[in-house]
Design a protein around this motif. Structure first.
Motif, PDB file in Angstrom:
ATOM      1  N   TYR A  19       2.902  -1.692  -6.332  1.00 12.43           N
ATOM      2  CA  TYR A  19       2.110  -0.790  -5.301  1.00 12.43           C
ATOM      3  C   TYR A  19       2.905   0.343  -4.720  1.00 12.43           C
ATOM      4  O   TYR A  19       2.791   0.972  -3.937  1.00 12.43           O
ATOM      5  CB  TYR A  19       0.723  -1.431  -4.658  1.00 12.43           C
TER       6      TYR A  19
ATOM      7  N   LYS B 247       2.851   3.861  -3.290  1.00 10.38           N
ATOM      8  CA  LYS B 247       2.651   4.994  -2.217  1.00 10.38           C
ATOM      9  C   LYS B 247       3.170   5.629  -1.692  1.00 10.38           C
ATOM     10  O   LYS B 247       2.688   6.195  -1.105  1.00 10.38           O
ATOM     11  CB  LYS B 247       2.065   3.510  -1.267  1.00 10.38           C
TER      12      LYS B 247
ATOM     13  N   ALA C 145      -5.427   9.378 -13.219  1.00  4.00           N
ATOM     14  CA  ALA C 145      -4.375   8.803 -14.475  1.00  4.00           C
ATOM     15  C   ALA C 145      -4.245  10.520 -15.689  1.00  4.00           C
ATOM     16  O   ALA C 145      -3.151  10.182 -16.402  1.00  4.00           O
ATOM     17  CB  ALA C 145      -4.030   7.769 -15.189  1.00  4.00           C
TER      18      ALA C 145
ATOM     19  N   GLY D 236     -13.355   6.612  -0.175  1.00  7.21           N
ATOM     20  CA  GLY D 236     -13.530   7.315  -0.754  1.00  7.21           C
ATOM     21  C   GLY D 236     -15.182   7.720  -0.362  1.00  7.21           C
ATOM     22  O   GLY D 236     -15.593   8.530   0.089  1.00  7.21           O
TER      23      GLY D 236
ATOM     24  N   GLY E 222     -16.119   2.162  -0.963  1.00  9.76           N
ATOM     25  CA  GLY E 222     -15.015   2.116  -0.141  1.00  9.76           C
ATOM     26  C   GLY E 222     -14.198   3.017   0.435  1.00  9.76           C
ATOM     27  O   GLY E 222     -15.665   4.427   1.271  1.00  9.76           O
TER      28      GLY E 222
ATOM     29  N   ALA F  25      -1.893   6.745   1.382  1.00 14.97           N
ATOM     30  CA  ALA F  25      -1.280   5.884   0.983  1.00 14.97           C
ATOM     31  C   ALA F  25      -1.632   4.825   1.316  1.00 14.97           C
ATOM     32  O   ALA F  25      -2.489   4.235   1.329  1.00 14.97           O
ATOM     33  CB  ALA F  25       0.105   6.118   1.659  1.00 14.97           C
TER      34      ALA F  25
ATOM     35  N   VAL G  24     -10.922  -5.429  -0.246  1.00  8.34           N
ATOM     36  CA  VAL G  24     -10.107  -6.371   0.758  1.00  8.34           C
ATOM     37  C   VAL G  24     -11.229  -7.403   0.693  1.00  8.34           C
ATOM     38  O   VAL G  24     -10.865  -8.710   0.599  1.00  8.34           O
ATOM     39  CB  VAL G  24     -10.275  -5.675   2.026  1.00  8.34           C
TER      40      VAL G  24
ATOM     41  N   GLY H 180      -7.272   4.125  -6.480  1.00  7.27           N
ATOM     42  CA  GLY H 180      -6.265   3.273  -6.040  1.00  7.27           C
ATOM     43  C   GLY H 180      -6.493   1.905  -7.074  1.00  7.27           C
ATOM     44  O   GLY H 180      -7.674   1.805  -6.906  1.00  7.27           O
TER      45      GLY H 180
HETATM   46  N1  LIG Z   1      -8.661  -1.050   1.895  1.00  6.34           N
HETATM   47  C1  LIG Z   1      -7.011  -1.240   2.280  1.00  6.34           C
HETATM   48  O1  LIG Z   1      -7.077  -1.564   3.317  1.00  6.34           O
HETATM   49  C2  LIG Z   1      -6.305  -0.220   1.770  1.00  6.34           C
HETATM   50  C3  LIG Z   1      -5.816  -0.162   2.907  1.00  6.34           C
HETATM   51  C4  LIG Z   1      -4.703   0.815   2.535  1.00  6.34           C
HETATM   52  C5  LIG Z   1      -4.858   1.633   1.488  1.00  6.34           C
HETATM   53  N2  LIG Z   1      -5.577   1.702   0.702  1.00  6.34           N
HETATM   54  C6  LIG Z   1      -6.335   2.748  -0.388  1.00  6.34           C
HETATM   55  O2  LIG Z   1      -7.400   2.986  -0.305  1.00  6.34           O
HETATM   56  C7  LIG Z   1      -7.570   3.820  -1.695  1.00  6.34           C
HETATM   57  C8  LIG Z   1      -8.932   2.982  -1.292  1.00  6.34           C
HETATM   58  O3  LIG Z   1      -9.182   2.327  -1.448  1.00  6.34           O
HETATM   59  P1  LIG Z   1     -10.776   1.186  -1.447  1.00  6.34           P
HETATM   60  O4  LIG Z   1     -10.013   0.304  -0.435  1.00  6.34           O
HETATM   61  O5  LIG Z   1     -11.301   2.614  -1.115  1.00  6.34           O
HETATM   62  O6  LIG Z   1     -10.428   0.325  -2.501  1.00  6.34           O
HETATM   63  P2  LIG Z   1     -11.915   0.337  -3.786  1.00  6.34           P
HETATM   64  O7  LIG Z   1     -12.058  -0.320  -4.751  1.00  6.34           O
HETATM   65  O8  LIG Z   1     -13.406   0.197  -2.816  1.00  6.34           O
HETATM   66  O9  LIG Z   1     -12.395   1.650  -4.145  1.00  6.34           O
HETATM   67  C9  LIG Z   1     -11.143   2.101  -5.336  1.00  6.34           C
HETATM   68  C10 LIG Z   1     -11.880   2.981  -6.096  1.00  6.34           C
HETATM   69  O10 LIG Z   1     -10.986   3.757  -6.908  1.00  6.34           O
HETATM   70  C11 LIG Z   1     -11.816   4.217  -8.801  1.00  6.34           C
HETATM   71  N3  LIG Z   1     -10.679   3.636  -9.444  1.00  6.34           N
HETATM   72  C12 LIG Z   1      -9.934   3.307  -9.905  1.00  6.34           C
HETATM   73  N4  LIG Z   1      -9.108   3.534 -10.891  1.00  6.34           N
HETATM   74  C13 LIG Z   1      -9.289   5.304 -10.697  1.00  6.34           C
HETATM   75  C14 LIG Z   1      -9.255   5.738 -12.275  1.00  6.34           C
HETATM   76  N5  LIG Z   1      -8.183   5.805 -12.843  1.00  6.34           N
HETATM   77  N6  LIG Z   1      -9.541   6.829 -11.743  1.00  6.34           N
HETATM   78  C15 LIG Z   1     -10.345   7.452 -11.130  1.00  6.34           C
HETATM   79  N7  LIG Z   1     -11.222   6.415 -10.426  1.00  6.34           N
HETATM   80  C16 LIG Z   1     -10.516   4.889 -10.099  1.00  6.34           C
HETATM   81  C17 LIG Z   1     -12.266   2.396  -8.346  1.00  6.34           C
HETATM   82  O11 LIG Z   1     -13.246   2.771  -9.427  1.00  6.34           O
HETATM   83  C18 LIG Z   1     -12.945   2.371  -6.977  1.00  6.34           C
HETATM   84  O12 LIG Z   1     -14.290   3.116  -6.794  1.00  6.34           O
HETATM   85  C19 LIG Z   1      -6.720   2.859  -3.098  1.00  6.34           C
HETATM   86  O13 LIG Z   1      -5.946   4.448  -2.329  1.00  6.34           O
HETATM   87  C20 LIG Z   1      -5.803   1.873  -1.575  1.00  6.34           C
HETATM   88  O14 LIG Z   1      -5.012   1.747  -2.712  1.00  6.34           O
HETATM   89  C21 LIG Z   1      -6.948   0.406   0.557  1.00  6.34           C
END
Ligand SMILES: NC(=O)c1ccc[n+]([C@@H]2O[C@H](COP(=O)([O-])OP(=O)(O)OC[C@H]3O[C@@H](n4cnc5c(N)ncnc54)[C@H](O)[C@@H]3O)[C@@H](O)[C@H]2O)c1
Length: 255
Positions: free
Chosen positions: A161, A165, A61, A18, A16, A147, A199, A88
């Protein structure tokens, strides 16, 4: 500072937002270490990025796990100049649902990963950044946490959540103030709804409806647009102690 010389640790970097950030840094010429718990995806993502990238199993964590991985990343890259918190989880549930009160264990887990995890990475990365040679402006490093707009307009079911955040937003300013003496900037990005695996798992009609709720552009965010914000923050020394919404002006309704 420029991404071309960045030495970045990215939590949740296997996937995602990252991973999109890692791709941006690598294409600019920088180095990245992905910290994640998904070993299969983490290894695959690092090898897709090439030789300036590595993957380390890290549970954000867990304080010891974070400390060990950032130490190793520092060795691998010869320093750490950027830490991006993207790890996250989005576990949701009604506080008082049909099956009764939501178990606090679930609430606690979300806080541990999203909030305590971001804190763990922030402090352990800063412990290495203080050793960096300062730029002309006295800058030694940048920390960016993620966040969500749910920090401000959480929907029903998002108590944990949103609390996690909101905590990420709240801790940022006191840490930015504290780290000013080291020349380390601390900022937060609050994304709206982005098309990532988090998502993409939702039913298509939900995704379309979410996209239509965005005033402009009326679509879901692209992970590269999150990377744009990281690049802007990293490159703009005056941006410090700030939360930037990247959300197309969406304001989430109760459900
Ligand atoms: N996608 C969205 O719409 C959105 C919106 C607002 C905020 N966010 C935030 O953006 C961040 C990235 O989200 P994303 O959409 O790329 O999600 P994603 O699920 O694609 O990626 C999240 C990554 O975090 C890793 N992860 C989970 N728990 C972990 C832990 N304990 N230690 C290390 N890694 C861990 C997962 O393995 C995964 O690779 C998150 O914090 C999410 O809450 C996302």
């Amino acid at each position: 500072m420029e991404l071309a010389s960045a030495k970045a640790v990215i939590t949740g970097g296997a996937s995602g937002l990252g991973f999109a950030t890692a791709e941006r840094i690598i294409s600019a010429g920088g180095h990245v270490v992905l910290l994640d718990i998904n070993d299969e995806l983490g290894e695959a993502s690092a090898s897709k990025l090439g030789e300036r990238a590595a993957y380390l199993n890290t549970d954000v964590a867990n304080e010891e796990s974070v400390k060990a991985s950032i130490g190793k990343a520092n060795e691998l890259m010869g320093g750490v100049t950027l830490a991006v918190n993207c790890a996250g989880i989005a576990t949701a549930g009604r506080t008082l649902g049909r099956e009764g009160p939501w178990p606090s264990e679930f609430f606690n887990k979300v806080i541990q990963v999203n909030l305590v995890g971001s804190y763990n990475v922030t402090k352990e990365a800063a412990a290495f950044m203080v050793n960096n040679e300062p730029t002309e402006d006295g800058e030694r490093g940048v920390i960016i946490s993620t966040a969500s707009i749910a920090a401000f307009e959480g929907q029903i079911g998002q108590a944990a959540y949103s609390a996690s955040k909101g905590g990420v937003v709240g801790m940022m300013l006191p840490i930015a103030r504290e780290f000013a003496q080291f020349g380390i900037r601390v900022n937060t990005i609050a994304p709206g709804v982005f098309l990532t695996p988090m998502v993409a798992g939702m039913p298509e009609e939900v995704q379309e409806s979410l996209g239509r709720q965005v005033p402009f552009p009326p679509r879901l965010g692209r992970p590269e647009e999150y990377a744009d914000a990281v690049e802007f923050i990293y490159g703009t020394t005056m941006v410090n102690g700030e939360t930037i919404r990247v959300d197309g002006a969406i304001r989430m309704q109760p459900k």
